[in-house]
Design an enzyme around this catalytic site. Structure first.
Site, short mmCIF file in Angstrom:
data_model
loop_
_atom_site.label_atom_id
_atom_site.label_comp_id
_atom_site.label_asym_id
_atom_site.label_seq_id
_atom_site.Cartn_x
_atom_site.Cartn_y
_atom_site.Cartn_z
N LYS A 1 14.04 9.68 40.57
CA LYS A 1 12.65 9.23 40.58
C LYS A 1 12.47 8.30 41.78
O LYS A 1 13.37 7.50 42.09
CB LYS A 1 12.43 8.45 39.27
N HIS B 1 2.53 7.25 48.94
CA HIS B 1 3.83 7.93 49.06
C HIS B 1 3.67 9.43 48.85
O HIS B 1 2.55 9.93 48.65
CB HIS B 1 4.87 7.29 48.13
N CYS C 1 9.84 -1.65 27.34
CA CYS C 1 8.84 -0.77 27.95
C CYS C 1 9.58 0.33 28.73
O CYS C 1 10.46 0.02 29.55
CB CYS C 1 7.96 -1.60 28.89
N HIS D 1 1.42 10.84 45.96
CA HIS D 1 -0.03 10.78 46.20
C HIS D 1 -0.43 11.90 47.17
O HIS D 1 -1.44 12.57 46.98
CB HIS D 1 -0.43 9.43 46.80
N HIS E 1 9.05 -0.31 32.62
CA HIS E 1 9.49 -1.53 33.30
C HIS E 1 10.83 -2.07 32.79
O HIS E 1 11.38 -3.01 33.37
CB HIS E 1 8.40 -2.61 33.18
N CYS F 1 2.57 -3.01 32.78
CA CYS F 1 1.67 -1.87 32.55
C CYS F 1 0.24 -2.32 32.30
O CYS F 1 -0.67 -1.49 32.25
CB CYS F 1 2.10 -1.05 31.34
N LYS G 1 11.53 1.77 44.69
CA LYS G 1 11.84 0.87 45.80
C LYS G 1 13.30 0.46 45.76
O LYS G 1 13.94 0.32 46.80
CB LYS G 1 10.96 -0.38 45.69
N CYS H 1 2.81 -5.28 27.54
CA CYS H 1 3.65 -5.25 28.75
C CYS H 1 2.77 -5.65 29.93
O CYS H 1 1.78 -4.97 30.22
CB CYS H 1 4.25 -3.86 28.99
N1 MSP Z 1 -5.25 4.42 39.30
C1 MSP Z 1 -4.65 5.32 38.38
C2 MSP Z 1 -5.44 6.59 38.28
C3 MSP Z 1 -6.86 6.44 37.92
S1 MSP Z 1 -7.71 7.96 37.97
C4 MSP Z 1 -9.17 7.67 37.25
C5 MSP Z 1 -3.25 5.65 38.83
N2 MSP Z 1 -2.95 5.44 40.11
S2 MSP Z 1 -1.53 5.79 40.81
O1 MSP Z 1 -1.60 5.25 42.15
O2 MSP Z 1 -0.45 5.36 40.00
O3 MSP Z 1 -1.52 7.34 40.97
C6 MSP Z 1 -0.98 8.17 40.00
C7 MSP Z 1 -1.06 9.57 40.53
O4 MSP Z 1 -0.38 9.65 41.80
C8 MSP Z 1 -0.37 10.64 39.69
O5 MSP Z 1 -1.15 11.09 38.61
C9 MSP Z 1 -0.19 11.71 40.75
O6 MSP Z 1 -1.40 12.28 41.06
C10 MSP Z 1 0.30 10.88 41.92
N3 MSP Z 1 1.74 10.63 41.82
C11 MSP Z 1 2.35 9.41 41.79
N4 MSP Z 1 3.69 9.61 41.79
C12 MSP Z 1 3.97 10.92 41.79
C13 MSP Z 1 5.15 11.68 41.92
N5 MSP Z 1 6.35 11.14 41.98
N6 MSP Z 1 5.03 13.01 42.00
C14 MSP Z 1 3.82 13.64 42.01
N7 MSP Z 1 2.69 12.95 41.91
C15 MSP Z 1 2.72 11.61 41.61
O7 MSP Z 1 -2.48 6.13 38.00
#
Ligand code: MSP
Length: 640
Positions: A297, A20, A145, A23, A148, A131, A300, A128
């Protein structure tokens, strides 16, 4: 002298759902920083990838009636495919299911276990399942949590623990003595305040009776390692730890890009894991805030999870990258709405930069047949934009080096605005009317072209494709690597006199919000269809000479608010065309637009003005809608 190096990483993303906006942001920010470092003379290595073990993946796979590996393959590919679409140039894409990664996780676990920092103990706590972790009572919100919204369950099990508490004082000292370790400062302070409380040891395993989709502990076959001990190690396994040349060269320069959600694992567990394993600590963390969508935020259930593929298809990768970097202050949260991106594209990109570019090139075509006439040395001092260009470079460098991307862009756009004002005050069109001012005209245009050259270099990290497009039109000798080093942008006056420049192009088509809204309207209403005219033969049709044109200027005709006087470049000539589109298009929106011109229409007088041609429009009821092309053409190209 040895070359400077820089290693940047993104988090490895979970494969429980497709990518999304959040990322995409982190990956783009890391790509922008990497490209900037390349311009700053660094050898870079940029890593991203996917995190594929754990309960959530098993559950997502079950829902789709497939195996965890097949499911991970599918989603990981979506993350991989997104990269070229967003113009992201990564050096490697790691997956935690890669056999080489698994070996390194086993080696690190063995090392820390052998040194006595991993121990076995029974644990009773509240867990949880969403998480996949134990909680402390004080972390819950109303007993639930915070992520969640469900009450964690009490469970008791034996597990392996990592002695984090042993390293707490060391970590506090490390953070305090390395001021750049965590950026921006607010997150450093957040971690230091968390570290005021005693650190709990970290549970690093799950019994196989509960979870099998993970890496088996090398010292106990009945357990798999828990999420973070697997995931964080990707940053060194991808470099070929322990012996790989990449590891030797790049690990000391590593900076991780993450959002605020994962600062604890990155700012606490990871440095302590490295310390316990006897490895160098990474160089630093760049932490950014969260993107909300329409004020909430992303979730879904609200239905506001924004797909970066759709945004890119609609607006293009460069405008999307620009918007994300310009709109978010790195470290703080930001809000995404379609109106906000459209408004940035129309004002900053189409109006400020796009118009500047097409105006300058068009004037050079009109007044000097596209050849660079060169500045007059005697007048150069009076007309020079050099010091404004130098200021833009300095401001840009300073901000980009510390991830203040929005400030880096503001520094460029301040220069763009200075250049637009310079055109308005110098009035090249007035200079062009007086032959004795020819050198002044050449000097003004030369300074504008030099300004565009500087801008084309500075926008490279954020908008690489646009940078290249501008550089091609300015006939710059683009280096193999596709960008100019920061130290190559100056001196001023690099464009050679006599160079024949490319045609003015539209860098960013304006998004017509009004027309878009009315397009929907057109669909809903039964369209009015005037009766078809009498048939004509092909010969008759071929008599009409249709050409691509670009609007150089537009102004209203007094006492006729529907009529506009347009100057249209059709290649060999500039035509004055009187067009009845003034009710639907304000003149300032038309400069730089591509249009179709009937080029062999006899001259006519309209309201006392000569009209040398006609532009084609569509009409719905009484509204005029300009016709154009879905790719840029040169003025004068035939339309058949
Ligand atoms: N798999 C773990 C990270 C392991 S790193 C060794 C994880 N994955 S995640 O898919 O949840 O990705 C989290 C990361 O995605 C956040 O730290 C950020 O980089 C990005 N983002 C996810 N949602 C976000 C927003 N709403 N806004 C900005 N970035 C965010 O955690």
């Amino acid at each position: 002298m040895e070359k400077k190096r820089q290693f940047f990483t993104t988090p490895i993303y979970y494969v429980n759902a497709k990518p999304h906006l959040g990322h995409a942001y982190t990956s783009i920010a890391a790509d922008v920083a990497t490209r900037f470092k390349q311009m700053d003379g660094h050898d870079t290595y940029f890593l991203t990838g996917t995190d594929e073990h754990g309960d959530k993946i098993v559950q997502a796979a079950q829902k789709e009636k497939t195996s965890p590996k097949a499911y991970a393959d599918k989603i990981s590919q979506l993350f991989k495919d997104l990269l070229p679409l967003l113009h992201i140039q990564n050096n490697h894409f790691i997956r935690t299911t890669d056999p080489d990664h698994i070996k390194v996780v086993e080696a690190i676990l063995t090392k820390i276990h052998d040194s006595g920092d991993i121990y076995f103990s029974s644990y009773e706590g509240i867990y949880c399942f969403g998480c996949e972790r134990f909680y402390q009572e004080r972390e819950l919100v109303d007993g639930k949590c915070p992520d969640h919204g469900v009450a964690p369950q009490a469970i008791k099990e034996s597990n392996y623990f990592f002695k984090m508490s042993k390293y707490q004082d060391w970590l506090i000292d490390h953070i305090k003595t390395h001021p750049d370790f965590i950026r921006p400062d607010q997150y450093k302070n957040e971690l230091l305040s968390f570290l005021k409380e005693p650190l709990e040891d970290l549970c690093i395993s799950r019994p196989k009776s509960r979870l099998t989709w993970g890496i088996t502990l090398p010292f106990d076959q009945e357990y798999v390692t828990y999420v973070w001990f697997d995931a964080l190690v990707n940053y060194i396994s991808a470099l070929g730890y322990p012996d790989g040349a990449l590891y030797q060269n790049f690990w000391p320069t590593s900076r991780h890009f993450v959002a605020k959600d994962i600062i604890k694992p990155h700012g606490i567990y990871w440095p302590i894991m490295l310390k316990a394993a006897g490895l160098d600590i990474y160089d630093g963390l760049n932490v950014h805030g969260f993107w909300n969508v329409k004020g909430s935020k992303m979730s879904k259930s609200i239905g506001n999870v924004t797909d970066p593929v759709e945004v890119t298809r609609e607006f293009g990768p460069d405008p999307f990258r620009y918007f994300l970097m310009r709109e978010m202050v790195f470290g703080l949260d930001a809000n995404f709405t379609e109106d906000a991106i459209v408004s940035r594209i129309n004002s900053d990109l189409a109006n400020d930069l796009g118009n500047l570019f097409s105006r300058v090139l068009s004037m050079n075509h009109r007044y000097f047949n596209g050849r660079v006439a060169g500045a007059d040395a005697a007048l150069d001092q009076q007309y020079s934009l050099e010091s404004d260009g130098a200021k833009a470079i300095d401001g840009f460098k300073e901000a980009m080096a510390i991830c203040e991307f929005h400030k880096g862009l503001i520094s460029i756009w301040t220069f763009i605005s200075t250049m637009n004002k310079y055109i308005d005050t110098q009035e090249p069109w007035s200079l062009a009317k007086d032959e004795s001012k020819n050198s002044a005209l050449a000097t003004v245009l030369y300074n504008l072209m030099e300004g565009l050259r500087v801008i084309s270099c500075l926008i490279y990290p954020v908008m690489p494709a646009t940078s290249l497009k501008m550089q091609k039109a300015l006939c710059l000798d683009i280096p193999n690597k596709g960008f100019f080093g920061l130290d190559q942008i100056f001196p001023w006056s690099q464009i050679q006199k006599g160079t024949c420049l490319g045609a003015p192009e539209i860098l960013f088509p304006r998004i017509d919000t009004k027309n878009q809204a009315e397009k929907t309207l057109v669909k809903k209403e039964k369209p009015f269809k005037p009766p078809l005219k009498e048939e004509i033969g092909l010969d008759d049709f071929l008599k009409i000479d249709l050409r691509a044109g670009i609007i150089l200027s537009a102004e209203r005709i007094q006492d006729a608010n529907k009529l506009l006087k347009l100057m249209v470049d059709i290649g060999a000539q500039t035509r004055q065309v009187i067009a009845g589109i003034g009710k639907d298009y304000p003149p300032e929106d038309l400069v730089g637009k591509q249009v179709i011109v009937v080029a062999n229409l006899k001259e006519a007088q309209i309201m006392g003005e000569t009209s040398q041609g006609m532009i084609l429009v569509g009409s719905h009821k009484k509204q005029m809608i300009l016709t154009g092309f879905d790719k840029d053409l040169f003025p004068g190209n035939q339309v058949k």
